[in-house]
Design an enzyme around this catalytic site. Sequence first.
Site, PDB file in Angstrom:
ATOM      1  N   LYS A 162       0.849  -1.207   0.000  1.00  0.00           N
ATOM      2  CA  LYS A 162       0.000   0.000   0.000  1.00  0.00           C
ATOM      3  C   LYS A 162       0.883   1.256   0.000  1.00  0.00           C
ATOM      4  O   LYS A 162       0.679   2.170  -0.785  1.00  0.00           O
ATOM      5  CB  LYS A 162      -0.884   0.007   1.236  1.00  0.00           C
ATOM      6  CG  LYS A 162      -1.551   1.345   1.533  1.00  0.00           C
ATOM      7  CD  LYS A 162      -2.470   1.312   2.730  1.00  0.00           C
ATOM      8  CE  LYS A 162      -1.795   1.528   4.038  1.00  0.00           C
ATOM      9  NZ  LYS A 162      -1.488   2.926   4.386  1.00  0.00           N
ATOM     10  N   ASN A 163       1.894   1.270   0.872  1.00  0.00           N
ATOM     11  CA  ASN A 163       2.674   2.503   1.074  1.00  0.00           C
ATOM     12  C   ASN A 163       3.730   2.746   0.020  1.00  0.00           C
ATOM     13  O   ASN A 163       4.440   3.752   0.078  1.00  0.00           O
ATOM     14  CB  ASN A 163       3.283   2.502   2.478  1.00  0.00           C
ATOM     15  CG  ASN A 163       2.199   2.668   3.536  1.00  0.00           C
ATOM     16  OD1 ASN A 163       1.046   2.978   3.204  1.00  0.00           O
ATOM     17  ND2 ASN A 163       2.530   2.419   4.775  1.00  0.00           N
ATOM     18  N   ARG A 166      -4.868  10.730   4.306  1.00  0.00           N
ATOM     19  CA  ARG A 166      -3.835  11.748   4.529  1.00  0.00           C
ATOM     20  C   ARG A 166      -2.774  11.741   3.441  1.00  0.00           C
ATOM     21  O   ARG A 166      -2.162  12.754   3.142  1.00  0.00           O
ATOM     22  CB  ARG A 166      -3.144  11.517   5.875  1.00  0.00           C
ATOM     23  CG  ARG A 166      -3.991  11.524   7.068  1.00  0.00           C
ATOM     24  CD  ARG A 166      -3.124  11.449   8.261  1.00  0.00           C
ATOM     25  NE  ARG A 166      -2.237  12.580   8.303  1.00  0.00           N
ATOM     26  CZ  ARG A 166      -1.030  12.610   7.766  1.00  0.00           C
ATOM     27  NH1 ARG A 166      -0.570  11.550   7.119  1.00  0.00           N
ATOM     28  NH2 ARG A 166      -0.283  13.674   7.822  1.00  0.00           N
ATOM     29  N   CYS A 186      -5.168  12.130  12.512  1.00  0.00           N
ATOM     30  CA  CYS A 186      -5.927  10.888  12.406  1.00  0.00           C
ATOM     31  C   CYS A 186      -5.855  10.231  13.778  1.00  0.00           C
ATOM     32  O   CYS A 186      -5.264  10.760  14.708  1.00  0.00           O
ATOM     33  CB  CYS A 186      -5.351   9.992  11.314  1.00  0.00           C
ATOM     34  SG  CYS A 186      -3.816   9.227  11.799  1.00  0.00           S
ATOM     35  N   ARG A 200      -0.171  14.167  12.987  1.00  0.00           N
ATOM     36  CA  ARG A 200       0.301  13.981  11.608  1.00  0.00           C
ATOM     37  C   ARG A 200       0.541  15.308  10.875  1.00  0.00           C
ATOM     38  O   ARG A 200      -0.007  15.583   9.842  1.00  0.00           O
ATOM     39  CB  ARG A 200      -0.666  13.104  10.817  1.00  0.00           C
ATOM     40  CG  ARG A 200      -1.159  11.859  11.494  1.00  0.00           C
ATOM     41  CD  ARG A 200      -0.091  10.792  11.671  1.00  0.00           C
ATOM     42  NE  ARG A 200       0.388  10.219  10.453  1.00  0.00           N
ATOM     43  CZ  ARG A 200      -0.192   9.190   9.823  1.00  0.00           C
ATOM     44  NH1 ARG A 200      -1.297   8.693  10.298  1.00  0.00           N
ATOM     45  NH2 ARG A 200       0.323   8.711   8.705  1.00  0.00           N
ATOM     46  N   PRO A 201       1.358  16.198  11.435  1.00  0.00           N
ATOM     47  CA  PRO A 201       1.632  17.479  10.760  1.00  0.00           C
ATOM     48  C   PRO A 201       2.364  17.275   9.439  1.00  0.00           C
ATOM     49  O   PRO A 201       2.931  16.203   9.200  1.00  0.00           O
ATOM     50  CB  PRO A 201       2.511  18.219  11.757  1.00  0.00           C
ATOM     51  CG  PRO A 201       3.139  17.163  12.584  1.00  0.00           C
ATOM     52  CD  PRO A 201       2.162  16.036  12.659  1.00  0.00           C
ATOM     53  N   VAL A 202       2.343  18.313   8.614  1.00  0.00           N
ATOM     54  CA  VAL A 202       3.069  18.252   7.330  1.00  0.00           C
ATOM     55  C   VAL A 202       4.028  19.439   7.216  1.00  0.00           C
ATOM     56  O   VAL A 202       4.402  19.842   6.117  1.00  0.00           O
ATOM     57  CB  VAL A 202       2.108  18.215   6.127  1.00  0.00           C
ATOM     58  CG1 VAL A 202       1.381  16.874   6.050  1.00  0.00           C
ATOM     59  CG2 VAL A 202       1.121  19.374   6.173  1.00  0.00           C
ATOM     60  N   ASP A 203       4.463  19.951   8.374  1.00  0.00           N
ATOM     61  CA  ASP A 203       5.343  21.140   8.372  1.00  0.00           C
ATOM     62  C   ASP A 203       6.664  20.892   7.659  1.00  0.00           C
ATOM     63  O   ASP A 203       7.222  21.788   7.009  1.00  0.00           O
ATOM     64  CB  ASP A 203       5.585  21.611   9.807  1.00  0.00           C
ATOM     65  CG  ASP A 203       6.149  20.500  10.684  1.00  0.00           C
ATOM     66  OD1 ASP A 203       5.562  19.405  10.694  1.00  0.00           O
ATOM     67  OD2 ASP A 203       7.197  20.694  11.309  1.00  0.00           O
ATOM     68  N   ASP A 256       4.512   0.310  12.103  1.00  0.00           N
ATOM     69  CA  ASP A 256       3.322  -0.328  11.533  1.00  0.00           C
ATOM     70  C   ASP A 256       3.192  -1.787  11.942  1.00  0.00           C
ATOM     71  O   ASP A 256       2.181  -2.417  11.639  1.00  0.00           O
ATOM     72  CB  ASP A 256       3.327  -0.239  10.000  1.00  0.00           C
ATOM     73  CG  ASP A 256       3.136   1.186   9.531  1.00  0.00           C
ATOM     74  OD1 ASP A 256       3.309   1.449   8.331  1.00  0.00           O
ATOM     75  OD2 ASP A 256       2.840   2.050  10.375  1.00  0.00           O
ATOM     76  N   ILE A 284       7.303   6.869  17.143  1.00  0.00           N
ATOM     77  CA  ILE A 284       6.967   7.593  15.912  1.00  0.00           C
ATOM     78  C   ILE A 284       5.681   8.404  16.070  1.00  0.00           C
ATOM     79  O   ILE A 284       5.637   9.579  15.736  1.00  0.00           O
ATOM     80  CB  ILE A 284       6.825   6.607  14.711  1.00  0.00           C
ATOM     81  CG1 ILE A 284       8.053   5.729  14.570  1.00  0.00           C
ATOM     82  CG2 ILE A 284       6.506   7.378  13.436  1.00  0.00           C
ATOM     83  CD1 ILE A 284       9.315   6.438  14.076  1.00  0.00           C
ATOM     84  N   ARG A 337      -8.740  -0.484   4.616  1.00  0.00           N
ATOM     85  CA  ARG A 337      -7.908   0.551   4.006  1.00  0.00           C
ATOM     86  C   ARG A 337      -6.560  -0.019   3.618  1.00  0.00           C
ATOM     87  O   ARG A 337      -5.924   0.461   2.686  1.00  0.00           O
ATOM     88  CB  ARG A 337      -7.680   1.701   5.000  1.00  0.00           C
ATOM     89  CG  ARG A 337      -8.906   2.493   5.299  1.00  0.00           C
ATOM     90  CD  ARG A 337      -8.546   3.762   6.026  1.00  0.00           C
ATOM     91  NE  ARG A 337      -7.460   4.467   5.343  1.00  0.00           N
ATOM     92  CZ  ARG A 337      -6.980   5.631   5.754  1.00  0.00           C
ATOM     93  NH1 ARG A 337      -7.486   6.200   6.839  1.00  0.00           N
ATOM     94  NH2 ARG A 337      -6.023   6.227   5.105  1.00  0.00           N
TER      95      ARG A 337
END
Length: 422
Positions: A22-23, A92, A116, A121-124, A309, A331, A401
């Site tokens: 998936k990833n 996301r 989530c 889950r920032p995206v800075d 995971d 994490i 998912r």
Amino acid sequence: MDKLIVHGQREIGGEVLISGAKNAALPILISTILTAEKVELFNIPILQDISTTKKLLHVLGVRVESFDNMATIQANKLTQYDAPYELVKTMRASILVLGPLLARYGQARVSLPGGCAIGSRPVDIHIKGFEAMGAKINISHGYIDATSDHLPNKKLQGTTIFMDQVTVTGTENLMMAATLAEGVTTLENAAREPEVVDLGVCLVKMGAKINGLGTNRIVIEGVKELHGATHEIMFDRIEAGTFMVAAAMMAGEITCQGVDPTKLDAVIRKLIAAGADITVKINTVTVKGKKNLKALNVITSPYPAFPTDMQAQFMAMNCISDGVSEMTETIFENRFMHVQELMRMGAKIDIKHNTAIIRGVEKLEGANVMATDLRASASLVLAGMIAQGKTVIDRIYHLDRGYEALENKFNKLGAKIERTSA
Ligand code: EPZ
């Protein structure tokens, strides 16, 4: 809402073909935005997140023709550069369209992905990286607006970017953007995950110039344009790990086919230390479990260390192993929601900050439990299979998912798991 009914204490064993990752599939599907030519992809897993990604590409005007586990994708005339909230809020990883849109079209409007269940889950780091490449970024009303129209030739400018934290999608987003930037971009403290490497290999097939894949320094020399390519998505190492843990804790023997064992090292080592027998061949891993496994301490860290995971799945195993174990999640700040559910099944777990202390018990009891996030769901399936009696898992849309028909694969191995939509 679908539920799974898991009947415990069944003998399991046999062979299972592991699906595509998936990833890796998510960023690689999105990377097709970087070229006007056709990209053919194989071994794409059939998952909810993949359908969402195809929907997102379609909304942008990308042509997606898919059949079973393959797809032919062509982004020769996009109709918009806007990834809407309705889609981004469900996945996301949609943030990954930002880099390719900015690199190819000089503009992008992407909804800020919400947090989530497992964390904020920032995206800075993504944003800082694009700004370092000269992009102008404005965040308002929950949207990220990015443009490079003010730059020479309207192109992002190569530069050195030091990422404060190892970020998988951050590395992927910036690597994709850098393939079409002017000059050389160096990503320092880059993610080394195999899925990042798989994306990089696909980009190189499309004509990108990338060195250092799999190391913490990736160097990308921008090119004018990318061309079409054919690529087979790598295997899903987390799905494989889930079956490997199942074999270990159920005292069964399962052979995972279609894998690259060198990418499963941290999990293999832990299972051997717990007492499982492992046989590794070129593209298979066979795990033979036993009763009374040794409980093991785990600290999650970026690849090649133990993957976050796999934390929930391993916890299910520690719950019925001999001894006390400590599992530290470094994490994500909230990735212990499976703990409450496992305790409903009789597990003995205490949480202190980001460490769970698990005291192994003789047995777990079937119960009604609720899935809270993707990997927590997998952990509850594993716990249900070892428990005495029946476990009903609610909200298993989380599971769908990230796992391609998990219950069918386990049932073929001897489990008894039913799906109901009651
Ligand atoms: C990817 O998420 C995976 N998802 C996750 O898999 C996986 O758990 C995670 O990497 C870690 O391996 C996909 O690849 C689609 P990160 P990602 O950016 O990229 C912080 C699953 O179950 N951070 O590597 O979103 C962040 O908060 C999913 O398949 C920032 O602070 O994770 C986290 O603490 C779950 N700022 C840490 O870095 C940023 O800009 C690592 O996150 C980016 C990240």
